[in-house]
Design a protein around this motif. Structure first.
Motif, PDB file in Angstrom:
ATOM      1  N   ALA A 119     -12.347  26.054 -20.637  1.00 43.31           N
ATOM      2  CA  ALA A 119     -11.602  25.157 -21.274  1.00 43.31           C
ATOM      3  C   ALA A 119     -11.541  25.254 -22.947  1.00 43.31           C
ATOM      4  O   ALA A 119     -10.642  25.274 -23.446  1.00 43.31           O
ATOM      5  CB  ALA A 119     -11.576  23.563 -20.913  1.00 43.31           C
ATOM      6  N   ALA A 120     -12.744  25.280 -23.409  1.00 47.64           N
ATOM      7  CA  ALA A 120     -12.987  25.844 -24.736  1.00 47.64           C
ATOM      8  C   ALA A 120     -12.507  26.877 -25.335  1.00 47.64           C
ATOM      9  O   ALA A 120     -11.918  26.900 -26.347  1.00 47.64           O
ATOM     10  CB  ALA A 120     -14.536  25.471 -25.010  1.00 47.64           C
ATOM     11  N   LEU A 121     -12.536  27.953 -24.580  1.00 50.55           N
ATOM     12  CA  LEU A 121     -12.059  29.297 -24.831  1.00 50.55           C
ATOM     13  C   LEU A 121     -10.427  29.228 -24.772  1.00 50.55           C
ATOM     14  O   LEU A 121      -9.858  29.926 -25.628  1.00 50.55           O
ATOM     15  CB  LEU A 121     -12.424  30.129 -23.574  1.00 50.55           C
ATOM     16  N   ALA A 122      -9.954  28.337 -24.002  1.00 53.33           N
ATOM     17  CA  ALA A 122      -8.422  28.102 -23.977  1.00 53.33           C
ATOM     18  C   ALA A 122      -8.035  27.501 -25.350  1.00 53.33           C
ATOM     19  O   ALA A 122      -7.094  27.925 -25.858  1.00 53.33           O
ATOM     20  CB  ALA A 122      -7.991  27.185 -22.670  1.00 53.33           C
ATOM     21  N   LEU A 123      -8.919  26.683 -25.811  1.00 49.09           N
ATOM     22  CA  LEU A 123      -8.298  26.185 -26.948  1.00 49.09           C
ATOM     23  C   LEU A 123      -8.506  27.020 -28.039  1.00 49.09           C
ATOM     24  O   LEU A 123      -7.850  27.068 -28.889  1.00 49.09           O
ATOM     25  CB  LEU A 123      -9.332  24.750 -27.224  1.00 49.09           C
ATOM     26  N   GLY A 124      -9.825  27.752 -28.208  1.00 52.22           N
ATOM     27  CA  GLY A 124      -9.869  28.897 -29.131  1.00 52.22           C
ATOM     28  C   GLY A 124      -8.876  29.762 -29.165  1.00 52.22           C
ATOM     29  O   GLY A 124      -8.425  30.337 -30.017  1.00 52.22           O
ATOM     30  N   ALA A 125      -8.248  30.135 -27.942  1.00 53.82           N
ATOM     31  CA  ALA A 125      -6.888  30.996 -27.793  1.00 53.82           C
ATOM     32  C   ALA A 125      -5.733  30.342 -28.406  1.00 53.82           C
ATOM     33  O   ALA A 125      -4.928  31.034 -29.018  1.00 53.82           O
ATOM     34  CB  ALA A 125      -6.755  31.414 -26.322  1.00 53.82           C
ATOM     35  N   TYR A 126      -5.643  29.093 -27.985  1.00 51.85           N
ATOM     36  CA  TYR A 126      -4.502  28.294 -28.744  1.00 51.85           C
ATOM     37  C   TYR A 126      -4.761  28.303 -30.201  1.00 51.85           C
ATOM     38  O   TYR A 126      -3.589  28.387 -30.970  1.00 51.85           O
ATOM     39  CB  TYR A 126      -4.551  26.739 -28.162  1.00 51.85           C
ATOM     40  N   ASN A 127      -5.751  28.140 -30.731  1.00 52.07           N
ATOM     41  CA  ASN A 127      -5.844  28.288 -32.176  1.00 52.07           C
ATOM     42  C   ASN A 127      -5.285  29.442 -32.584  1.00 52.07           C
ATOM     43  O   ASN A 127      -4.717  29.548 -33.644  1.00 52.07           O
ATOM     44  CB  ASN A 127      -7.493  27.876 -32.558  1.00 52.07           C
ATOM     45  N   LYS A 128      -6.035  30.517 -32.136  1.00 48.89           N
ATOM     46  CA  LYS A 128      -5.660  32.030 -32.584  1.00 48.89           C
ATOM     47  C   LYS A 128      -4.096  32.131 -32.632  1.00 48.89           C
ATOM     48  O   LYS A 128      -3.666  32.757 -33.441  1.00 48.89           O
ATOM     49  CB  LYS A 128      -6.352  32.707 -31.739  1.00 48.89           C
ATOM     50  N   PHE A 129      -3.452  31.830 -31.389  1.00 46.92           N
ATOM     51  CA  PHE A 129      -2.424  32.321 -31.101  1.00 46.92           C
ATOM     52  C   PHE A 129      -1.016  31.266 -31.322  1.00 46.92           C
ATOM     53  O   PHE A 129       0.202  31.804 -31.705  1.00 46.92           O
ATOM     54  CB  PHE A 129      -2.030  32.972 -29.636  1.00 46.92           C
ATOM     55  N   ARG A 130      -1.449  30.121 -31.666  1.00 50.02           N
ATOM     56  CA  ARG A 130      -0.317  29.005 -31.736  1.00 50.02           C
ATOM     57  C   ARG A 130      -0.483  28.500 -33.096  1.00 50.02           C
ATOM     58  O   ARG A 130       0.143  27.725 -33.779  1.00 50.02           O
ATOM     59  CB  ARG A 130      -0.557  27.922 -30.952  1.00 50.02           C
ATOM     60  N   LEU A 131      -1.801  28.456 -33.903  1.00 46.51           N
ATOM     61  CA  LEU A 131      -1.981  27.729 -34.927  1.00 46.51           C
ATOM     62  C   LEU A 131      -2.289  28.521 -36.171  1.00 46.51           C
ATOM     63  O   LEU A 131      -2.235  28.074 -37.443  1.00 46.51           O
ATOM     64  CB  LEU A 131      -3.326  26.802 -34.615  1.00 46.51           C
ATOM     65  N   MET A 132      -2.808  29.461 -36.094  1.00 46.83           N
ATOM     66  CA  MET A 132      -2.962  30.382 -37.239  1.00 46.83           C
ATOM     67  C   MET A 132      -1.747  30.844 -37.944  1.00 46.83           C
ATOM     68  O   MET A 132      -1.862  30.874 -39.236  1.00 46.83           O
ATOM     69  CB  MET A 132      -3.847  31.891 -36.676  1.00 46.83           C
TER      70      MET A 132
END
Length: 175
Positions: A119-132
């Protein structure tokens, strides 16, 4: 730069300390298992402090936050797979394979940790692909979303730490 070097040496020493103690050094464990534990702890520690180092603070401008996000992302691309592979390999070795993972409280707690970390990895991916990209572009509200995501990520890391602490101190691999 000097402080970063000292911090890195400190992180290596802590990771090495974990590798030289605990279940990895138990009788019957492979001799070099401590290296795998050390690598896992080093990269997990890097990821654990990410929300603290990436947090957009007062006085930090968009280029500063963006630079830190991109720098973390470049390292995480290599660190996260090593951490995951090392963790899975350790779990299988220390728990005596898939049967030990499913058939013991220790193993089930390791699997719960895997779910939390996923779940934390999914959030990290969200940060990378949606927030950066919105942060790079200076979009309104992007910092708010990043703070929320990092808060949840840190909460998940704490849950993973509590889970692994329970597994290793209350139960152990052969309980």
């Amino acid at each position: 730069m000097r402080l970063r070097f000292v911090a890195f040496i400190g992180a290596l020493c802590v990771a090495h300390g974990f590798g030289l103690s605990g279940h990895a050094r138990s009788e019957g464990m492979p001799d070099l298992l401590w290296v795998l534990v050390s690598a896992h702890v080093l990269f997990a520690g890097f990821w654990f402090v990410a929300p603290l180092t990436l947090w957009p603070r007062q006085g930090h401008n968009r280029p500063d936050v963006s630079r830190r996000l991109h720098a973390f992302s470049r390292i995480a691309i290599y660190a996260v797979p090593v951490m995951i592979v090392a963790g899975l390999w350790l779990a299988l070795i220390i728990a005596d394979g898939p049967t030990g993972l499913l058939g013991s409280t220790y193993g089930r707690l390791l699997l719960l940790k895997l779910v939390v970390i996923t779940a934390a990895l999914a959030l990290g991916a969200y940060n990378k692909f949606r927030l950066m990209q919105p942060i790079d572009a200076g979009e309104a509200g992007a910092f708010v979303h990043l703070r929320r995501s990092l808060s949840l990520e840190f909460t998940l890391f704490l849950a993973a730490l509590i889970t692994i602490a329970a597994a290793t101190t209350l139960f152990g691999p052969h309980s």
